[in-house]
Design an enzyme around this catalytic site. Structure first.
Site, PDB file in Angstrom:
ATOM      1  CB  CYS A  25      -0.370  -1.980   6.029  1.00 24.49           C
ATOM      2  SG  CYS A  25      -1.413  -2.544   4.673  1.00 24.49           S
ATOM      3  CE1 TYR A 182       0.032  -3.499  -2.511  1.00 26.15           C
ATOM      4  CE2 TYR A 182      -1.761  -2.154  -1.675  1.00 26.15           C
ATOM      5  CZ  TYR A 182      -0.430  -2.517  -1.661  1.00 26.15           C
ATOM      6  OH  TYR A 182       0.449  -1.901  -0.811  1.00 26.15           O
ATOM      7  NE  ARG A 324       1.436   8.097   5.513  1.00 27.28           N
ATOM      8  CZ  ARG A 324       0.961   7.562   4.396  1.00 27.28           C
ATOM      9  NH1 ARG A 324      -0.245   7.932   3.963  1.00 27.28           N
ATOM     10  NH2 ARG A 324       1.644   6.677   3.709  1.00 27.28           N
TER      11      ARG A 324
END
Length: 370
Positions: A25, A182, A324
């Site tokens: 995101c 989620y 990352r």
């Protein structure tokens, strides 16, 4: 030959290697629409030499966004903005591109991480969140509204509509987001799903809505289209969702024609206790892989080329996801190929960067010049 750099197929989608750029995101959209930031960000990743790029969590309806700055694919306007970004990237990059379709459920209406990540009330520019049950994610947060039958139908159709838009955009694969606390994960986990109807209680009932969403999306797309799912294999909380339930869910998905499973963990409870060590989620992928023939993606603190090679070569997983790590090192696949004696795709504009001792890193490139 390097196992990490060997080809693999996800259904009819052929990948040149087993490095997947996992969704990350960016909290940089405007009313759901990707911006020039996404063109820069995704464009760079698409030139990295990985086998597959998955676009970040993209909400299927406005209230399904994690934050007001999340991507969405729910309208002609959001679709057109995606088309602009994708057409620019595809002028120069041939890497297959997937998209993660998502609904944030009770974790929606939140600040961006760099603003604190807290729930935003409707009075302060947020919105009312929805979930399987009216149980707040955090102890001091307002509870979501429990979804009724009409709400479930609306969200299911929103996933279908977004999937059709993704297909129309020429996106190569779709990943349904059933992880990280989620909405679809909220239905799976007994920590967040306290329903007393056919969508709650038993494992079969808790799996029902995520499987209905998968079935509806699968039925709407061409038969051979690549459709996968990302799961959290464990809530890391006693009495929560775990790897055995995940394995049962994986078997149900495979029976329905799922093309791949992306195995993550956590996110549904702030009480989680996660041991953040190298490859801390790989054991989950390995466990599930033993019970399914679906390609499995392992992810989570996989940072070194040799580590990734061992995961694939030993059969713990079929692919590795990197997130990352590739933000920190945008040419991670190049450097991994150099270490493992493999070759990788690179744009011709960069061929002259090939180190003198790595003559075959970019394949049989021939560079002249004056």
């Amino acid at each position: 030959m390097s196992a990490l750099f060997s080809p693999i197929s996800l259904g009819k989608l052929n990948l040149k290697n087993r490095i997947v750029i996992a969704p990350m995101c960016q909290y940089s959209a405007v009313d759901g629409k990707p911006t020039d930031w996404h063109l820069i960000h995704l464009g760079g990743l698409a030139l990295s030499g990985a086998g597959l790029l998955i676009i970040e969590a993209t909400a299927v309806e406005p209230i399904g966004r994690i934050s007001p700055a999340d991507l969405g694919l729910w309208s002609d306007e959001t679709e057109a903005a995606f088309a602009k970004v994708l057409s620019s990237i595809r002028q120069y990059a041939t890497m297959p591109i997937a998209i993660q379709l998502a609904h944030a459920g009770r974790k929606a209406s939140s600040q961006a991480p760099w603003d604190g990540g807290q729930l935003i009330s409707p009075e302060n520019g947020g919105w009312q969140t929805v979930a399987p049950s009216a149980i707040a994610h955090g102890a001091h947060e307002a509870p979501p509204v429990a979804l009724d039958a009409a709400g479930l139908d609306r969200i299911k159709q929103a996933f279908v509509d977004a999937a059709l838009r993704a297909h129309r955009l020429g996106i190569d694969a779709i990943e349904l987001h059933a992880a990280h606390g989620y909405l679809l994960h909220e239905f799976l986990s007994p920590l967040s799903n306290h329903r007393e109807d056919s969508y709650g209680g038993s494992l079969e009932n808790r799996m029902r809505f995520p499987l209905e969403v998968f079935d509806a999306v699968k039925a709407a797309l061409p038969q051979e289209y690549t459709l996968g799912v990302r799961i959290s294999a464990s809530d890391w909380v006693s009495g929560g969702w775990d790897v055995e339930q995940s394995t049962t869910f994986a078997k149900e998905l495979e029976r329905r024609g799922c093309s791949f499973l992306h195995v993550s963990s956590g996110g549904v409870s702030p009480l989680q206790q996660i041991p953040l060590v190298a490859g801390y989620q790989v054991a989950f992928a390995e466990h599930i892989k033993k019970s399914t023939s679906m390609p499995i993606i392992a992810v989570g603190l996989i940072t070194e080329a040799e580590q990734a090679e061992e995961i694939v070569a030993s059969g713990q997983a079929d692919m590795i996801g990197i997130a990352r790590g590739i933000l920190y090192d945008p040419h991670w696949p190049w450097h991994a190929a150099a270490k493992l004696g493999a070759s990788v795709d690179a744009p011709k504009q960069y061929w002259r960067s090939q180190p003198r001792d790595q003559k075959a890193l970019f394949g049989e490139t021939k560079i002249g010049g004056r």
